[in-house]
Design a protein around this motif. Structure first.
Motif, PDB file in Angstrom:
ATOM      1  N   TYR A   1      -5.096  -6.353  -4.801  1.00 24.13           N
ATOM      2  CA  TYR A   1      -5.034  -4.915  -5.982  1.00 24.13           C
ATOM      3  C   TYR A   1      -4.506  -5.093  -7.078  1.00 24.13           C
ATOM      4  O   TYR A   1      -3.772  -6.645  -7.479  1.00 24.13           O
TER       5      TYR A   1
ATOM      6  N   THR B   1      -7.902  -6.731   0.287  1.00 24.01           N
ATOM      7  CA  THR B   1      -7.964  -5.789  -0.580  1.00 24.01           C
ATOM      8  C   THR B   1      -6.892  -6.521  -1.454  1.00 24.01           C
ATOM      9  O   THR B   1      -6.142  -7.314  -1.502  1.00 24.01           O
TER      10      THR B   1
ATOM     11  N   VAL C   1       0.714  -0.754  -8.606  1.00 19.18           N
ATOM     12  CA  VAL C   1      -0.211  -0.696  -8.298  1.00 19.18           C
ATOM     13  C   VAL C   1      -1.416   0.456  -8.830  1.00 19.18           C
ATOM     14  O   VAL C   1      -0.739   1.920  -9.143  1.00 19.18           O
TER      15      VAL C   1
ATOM     16  N   ARG D   1      -7.557  -0.936  -6.614  1.00 23.73           N
ATOM     17  CA  ARG D   1      -7.479  -1.688  -5.226  1.00 23.73           C
ATOM     18  C   ARG D   1      -9.049  -1.984  -5.110  1.00 23.73           C
ATOM     19  O   ARG D   1      -9.880  -0.846  -5.331  1.00 23.73           O
TER      20      ARG D   1
ATOM     21  N   GLU E   1       0.852  -0.883  -0.014  1.00 20.48           N
ATOM     22  CA  GLU E   1       0.291   0.174  -0.250  1.00 20.48           C
ATOM     23  C   GLU E   1       0.705   1.418   0.010  1.00 20.48           C
ATOM     24  O   GLU E   1       0.631   2.654  -1.287  1.00 20.48           O
TER      25      GLU E   1
END
Length: 208
Positions: A131, A129, A119, A122, A59
């Motif tokens: 992605y 999560t 990324v 998401r 993240e």
């Protein structure tokens, strides 16, 4: 009626997901890496439990690296990245680490290939999560086959709890309600701590 055996017929590649954030390398074993477009550059998805240290690294980094484990990948490597928590150990310290163009770590020994992604989207799904990543780098390390969930289970080993899809043990054991880790025992100590997410014993549920 839902018969779990219907989708337990599917098989999945075991992979090492890794990312670098806050000056620290994080990595865990997953089996949720899938190519979802054949466009150029290709797009892939991964699903990671948000309680996992590696999820936080992905993240923050906004990127990730995935290496596919070779069929003969040693148990020690899978134990390090599948059963140890990054909160209490530097998983990469025993290994020769290489880095992709944005600094994410990866290994080449006992790996078949690598794909690094940026990324681009998401989606939160329960405690996970999902992605979506766009490939930025890719290379092949060897010609061997990839280690799959079923092949690893055939070794007589429980699937690493960091893997998104796993085969639950039948009869006995306790499951962590936070990350899915299964403690294969008939009893659970009051002071037991989940080795993956550090959840306390009260977060575990007995398996029937």
């Amino acid at each position: 009626m839902i018969d779990k055996k219907a989708y337990q017929k599917m098989d999945y590649a075991l992979c090492l997901l890794s990312a670098h954030a806050d000056g620290k390398d994080s990595g865990c074993i997953i089996n949720s890496f899938h190519q979802v477009t054949s466009s150029f550059p290709a797009k892939f998805t991964i699903a990671v439990n948000r309680e996992n240290v590696t999820a936080a690294a992905v993240e923050q980094a906004g990127s990730f690296c995935v290496t596919l484990l070779a069929h003969d990948a040693p148990a020690a490597l899978i134990n390090d990245f599948g059963y140890r928590s990054g909160r209490v150990a530097d998983k990469f310290s025993p290994y020769e680490v290489r880095r992709d163009e944005v600094g994410n770590p990866y290994l080449t020994d006992s790996m078949v290939s690598r794909v690094s992604c940026r990324v681009i989207d998401r989606l939160e799904i329960g405690s996970y999560t999902l992605y979506v990543g766009q490939a930025t780098e890719a290379e092949v390390f060897g010609s061997g086959e990839v280690l799959t969930l079923n092949a690893y289970a055939a070794r007589g080993k429980a699937v690493p709890p960091t893997a998104t899809v796993y085969r639950e043990m039948v009869g006995g054991g306790f499951k962590c309600s936070v990350c899915g880790y299964i403690h294969e025992s008939e009893t659970l100590r009051d002071d037991f701590i989940c080795p993956i997410c550090r959840a306390t014993a009260d977060k575990f549920v007995r398996q029937n």
